[in-house]
Write a protein that holds these residues in place. Structure first.
Motif, short mmCIF file in Angstrom:
data_model
loop_
_atom_site.label_atom_id
_atom_site.label_comp_id
_atom_site.label_asym_id
_atom_site.label_seq_id
_atom_site.Cartn_x
_atom_site.Cartn_y
_atom_site.Cartn_z
N ARG A 87 0.92 -1.08 -0.02
CA ARG A 87 0.03 0.17 -0.01
C ARG A 87 0.78 1.27 -0.04
O ARG A 87 1.87 1.39 0.66
CB ARG A 87 -1.04 0.04 1.30
CG ARG A 87 -1.77 1.15 1.37
CD ARG A 87 -2.74 1.18 2.50
NE ARG A 87 -3.37 2.42 2.74
CZ ARG A 87 -3.79 2.65 3.81
NH1 ARG A 87 -3.93 1.91 4.76
NH2 ARG A 87 -4.56 3.90 3.94
N ILE A 89 0.88 5.02 0.82
CA ILE A 89 0.22 5.92 1.90
C ILE A 89 0.84 7.36 1.68
O ILE A 89 2.00 7.63 1.89
CB ILE A 89 0.68 5.55 3.31
CG1 ILE A 89 0.35 3.84 3.51
CG2 ILE A 89 -0.11 6.44 4.33
CD1 ILE A 89 0.94 3.42 4.71
N ILE A 116 -4.31 -0.72 10.14
CA ILE A 116 -4.32 -0.97 8.64
C ILE A 116 -5.08 -2.58 8.92
O ILE A 116 -4.69 -3.41 9.83
CB ILE A 116 -3.01 -1.21 8.38
CG1 ILE A 116 -2.16 0.08 8.03
CG2 ILE A 116 -2.87 -2.00 7.00
CD1 ILE A 116 -0.83 -0.01 8.33
#
Length: 133
Positions: A87, A89, A116
């Motif tokens: 991911r 961010i 998360i």
């Protein structure tokens, strides 16, 4: 064209040039040097009861000038260190509410705390990187 392309570097070396760019209505972006931003600490803990991970990290801008906020890449890995999730961010997601997203202050530090959701993917480890898109 060179003065436009390297406008950030020009203003860093010659701060008086900022007024010339401003007079011409040319925006000068903040520097983005990932080599001058470090992850001082990071820790990923699991909250098995809720199926969440808690990422805690401290970022430091070691530059003597303000910089743009970097993006973070969080990679979750399994017991064999194979990627199970990744991911990116952005600063708006990791900065605490009320924090200024305008610039990462010179020699500044910031704490990151993210929840998360990663239930059922078999994550056992992580890697955290700083980068500028």
């Amino acid at each position: 064209q060179l003065a436009y392309h390297f406008r950030t570097e020009v203003v860093l070396r010659l701060p008086a040039a900022a007024s010339a760019y401003s007079a011409l209505a040319i925006e000068v972006p903040l520097p983005q040097d990932a080599a001058l931003v470090s992850i001082e600490t990071s820790d990923l803990q699991s909250d098995n009861g809720r199926g969440l991970f808690v990422l805690n990290a401290t970022l430091k801008n070691r530059a003597v000038h303000a910089q743009a906020w970097p993006s973070l890449e969080l990679t979750l890995t399994d017991v064999n260190d194979k990627v199970v999730a990744r991911r990116v961010i952005g600063a708006a997601d990791y900065l605490s509410p009320g924090s200024s997203t305008a610039a990462f202050p010179a020699n500044g530090e910031t704490s990151v705390r993210l929840w998360i959701e990663a239930s059922g993917i078999g994550a056992a480890g992580y890697r955290l990187y700083i980068f500028y898109p």
